[in-house]
Write an enzyme that holds these catalytic residues in place. Structure first.
Site, PDB file in Angstrom:
ATOM      1  N   ASP A 111       0.881  -1.177   0.000  1.00  0.00           N
ATOM      2  CA  ASP A 111       0.000   0.000   0.000  1.00  0.00           C
ATOM      3  C   ASP A 111       0.912   1.218   0.000  1.00  0.00           C
ATOM      4  OD1 ASP A 111      -3.060   0.895   1.540  1.00  0.00           O
ATOM      5  OD2 ASP A 111      -1.485   2.306   1.013  1.00  0.00           O
ATOM      6  N   TYR A 156      -1.279  10.013  -3.457  1.00  0.00           N
ATOM      7  CA  TYR A 156      -1.398  11.176  -4.353  1.00  0.00           C
ATOM      8  C   TYR A 156      -0.322  12.218  -4.009  1.00  0.00           C
ATOM      9  CZ  TYR A 156      -6.117   9.641  -5.844  1.00  0.00           C
ATOM     10  OH  TYR A 156      -7.185   8.963  -6.351  1.00  0.00           O
ATOM     11  N   ARG A 204       1.210  15.362   8.155  1.00  0.00           N
ATOM     12  CA  ARG A 204       0.642  14.466   9.182  1.00  0.00           C
ATOM     13  C   ARG A 204       1.261  14.753  10.548  1.00  0.00           C
ATOM     14  NH1 ARG A 204      -0.756   8.752   5.970  1.00  0.00           N
ATOM     15  NH2 ARG A 204      -1.432   9.847   4.101  1.00  0.00           N
ATOM     16  N   GLU A 209      -2.827  -0.016  -4.134  1.00  0.00           N
ATOM     17  CA  GLU A 209      -2.565  -1.281  -3.451  1.00  0.00           C
ATOM     18  C   GLU A 209      -2.394  -2.430  -4.440  1.00  0.00           C
ATOM     19  OE1 GLU A 209      -5.208  -2.016  -0.093  1.00  0.00           O
ATOM     20  OE2 GLU A 209      -5.505   0.157  -0.016  1.00  0.00           O
TER      21      GLU A 209
END
Ligand code: DCP
Ligand code: MG
Ligand code: MG
Length: 391
Positions: free
Chosen positions: A41, A46, A78, A134
Site C-alpha cells: 500500500d 497522491y 501528518r 494497493e
C-alpha cells in the site's frame, strides 16, 4: 537541519508492505502456509506523486485537495495533525502553512499506479490490484526457491511479538526469508495475528467488511473485531449463511485464503466527476466533453479499439441519500474507433460527445428540469467483454 541522508532515508520507503501468511483456520499457529502473499500500500499516494512531479513539495506540508476535502497529505503535514479526508478549513486551521495541490485530475495518479503494478509484475506475474495504490502479490514460488538456497535465515527489522526468540526464524522460515526489510518494517508472527486483529476497534477496519455487513453485524451486537472473534459461528451462520459466516470468522482472526487473481489489462476505461448540482444541458455538454477528452487520450495510449460507450448519471434525490446511478450505452462506430487509434483526438471527442448527449437524452427529458450530482463516461470492450486489438 535535515541532512540529505535523512531525507533520502525517508524517501526510500514509499510504501508499506505486509507479508500475509495464509494459514489453516483450524490451526492458526501452523507453520505451514498455503501461500505467502505480499500486500503493498503506497504511503500518502497522491501526495507522493505530486512530490515526484515537483520535488520542492517534498520539503513542505502538502495536502491534495478535491473539492473541499484534503483527500491525503504528506508525512510533514501528518506531523502537524492532519489526517486523510479532513476538510480544507480544518486542515488550514491545524497547519496554516499547508500547501494545497488540486488533485481532481487523476491522470498522473493513474499512470503511476499502473507503473507500480508493472514493476511488481516484472518480478512475479501473480499481482492483483486494489484501487490505485494497493497490490497483492503471491510470492509463494519465490519463497520456496529462496528457502532451497538459504540454509539459515533470520528476521531483519522489527518483530512484533511479546514472545520473540531467535528460534522463531526456524519455526517460520518462509516468513523470515520473505522479509528482508531494511526500512523499519515489522514482521508479525502468526501467533500474534489474532491478538493484533482483536485490538482493532471496529469491524470496518478490516478489508472485506463493508458498510452493509457492518450494519448487520451491529444488529447482532458485534461491533469490534474482538466481538466477532468470540461470537458463536452458529449464530453468525443464521444471519449470513454458513459460508459467509465462516469467512467472517476467518477474517476476524486474520485468515483469508482467497487467491491472488492477476488483474491484467483493464476491460474498460472510465472517467467521472461529481458535483453538488448540475442543471443545464450546456454544463452537461461541457463536462462530457472534458471527460471524453481525457478518456480519448487514454484509449489512444491503450491501443485497443473501443467498442462501447456508456454514460452514467446520478440524479439528486433528497429522499434517497445513496443516490442511485442510471446508465445507457451504445456502440462506438468503427470510424470513430479508428480516429482514436490514429490520434485524431478533436474529431473523435466531438463525435463521441454527440453520441454521449444522445445517451443523456435517453435518461433525461430535454425540456424538464434536472439536477445531477455525477457524470461518468466509460468506453470499453464489445458485448463479448473484450477490447478488440487494433489492426
Ligand atoms: N483516496 C481518495 N479518496 C478516498 C480515499 C483515498 O481520493 N476516500 C485517494 C488518495 C490517496 C489514495 O487514494 O492518496 C490511496 O488511498 P490510501 O487510503 O492508501 O491513502 P494514502 O496512500 O494517501 O495514505 P497512507 O499512507 O495512509 O496509505
Ligand atoms: Mg496508501
Ligand atoms: Mg490504499
Amino acid at each position: 537541519m535535515e541532512s540529505a541522508e535523512d531525507d533520502d532515508a525517508e524517501w526510500r520507503a514509499p510504501c508499506s508492505i505486509s507479508l500475509v501468511p495464509s494459514l489453516e483456520l483450524s490451526n492458526i499457529t501452523s507453520s505451514t502456509p498455503h501461500k505467502v502473499i505480499v500486500h503493498f500500500d503506497m504511503d500518502c499516494f497522491y501526495a507522493q506523486v505530486e512530490m515526484l512531479r515537483n520535488p520542492a513539495l517534498r520539503h513542505v506540508p502538502l495536502g491534495i485537495q478535491q473539492k473541499y476535502i484534503v483527500v491525503t497529505c504528506n508525512y510533514l503535514a501528518r506531523e502537524q495533525g492532519l489526517t486523510k479526508l479532513m476538510s480544507v478549513t480544518e486542515a488550514k486551521e491545524k497547519c496554516p502553512e499547508l500547501v494545497l495541490v488540486k488533485g481532481e485530475d487523476l491522470t498522473h495518479y493513474r499512470e503511476l499506479s499502473h507503473k507500480v503494478t508493472e514493476l511488481l509484475v516484472s518480478y512475479c506475474p501473480l499481482v492483483e490490484r486494489l484501487g490505485f495504490d494497493e497490490n497483492f502479490m503471491d510470492i509463494t514460488e519465490m519463497v520456496e526457491r529462496r528457502l532451497q538456497q538459504y540454509e539459515t535465515c533470520t528476521f531483519n527489522g522489527h518483530v512484533y511479538s511479546n514472545n520473540y526468540s531467535e528460534d522463531k526464524a526456524k519455526m517460520y522460515p518462509w516468513l523470515a526469508v520473505g522479509t528482508f526489510k531494511p526500512n523499519q518494517q515489522t514482521t508479525l508472527l502468526p501467533e500474534d495475528i489474532s491478538s493484533i486483529m482483536g485490538s482493532l476497534s471496529s469491524v470496518r477496519k478490516v478489508q472485506g467488511i463493508g458498510h452493509q455487513t457492518a450494519k448487520r453485524l451491529q444488529g447482532l451486537g458485534v461491533s469490534s473485531i474482538k466481538d466477532l472473534q468470540i461470537f458463536p459461528l452458529d449464530n453468525l451462520a443464521r444471519e449470513f449463511g454458513e459460508s459467509s459466516a465462516r469467512r467472517l470468522k476467518n477474517i476476524a482472526i486474520g485468515s483469508d485464503d482467497s487467491a491472488v487473481t492477476p488483474t491484467g489489462a483493464p476491460q474498460s476505461l472510465s472517467d467521472e466527476d461529481s458535483f453538488k448540482k448540475m442543471s443545464s444541458p450546456k454544463e452537461v455538454l461541457e463536462k462530457i466533453q472534458e471527460l471524453l477528452a481525457c478518456l480519448v487520450e487514454r484509449m489512444h495510449n491503450d491501443g485497443r479499439r473501443p467498442q462501447t460507450l456508456r454514460l452514467t448519471i446520478r440524479r439528486y434525490s433528497a429522499s434517497n441519500k445513496w443516490y442511485s446511478r442510471e446508465s445507457r450505452q451504445g456502440p462506438i462506430p468503427s470510424h470513430i474507433g479508428q480516429k482514436i487509434i490514429n490520434g485524431n483526438f478533436d474529431n473523435a471527442v466531438d463525435q463521441l460527445t454527440s453520441l454521449a448527449m444522445k445517451l443523456f437524452y435517453k435518461m433525461v427529458v430535454s425540456n424538464k428540469a434536472f439536477h445531477l450530482t455525477l457524470i461518468n463516461s466509460i468506453s470499453s470492450k464489445d458485448p463479448n467483454d473484450h477490447f478488440t486489438q487494433s489492426g
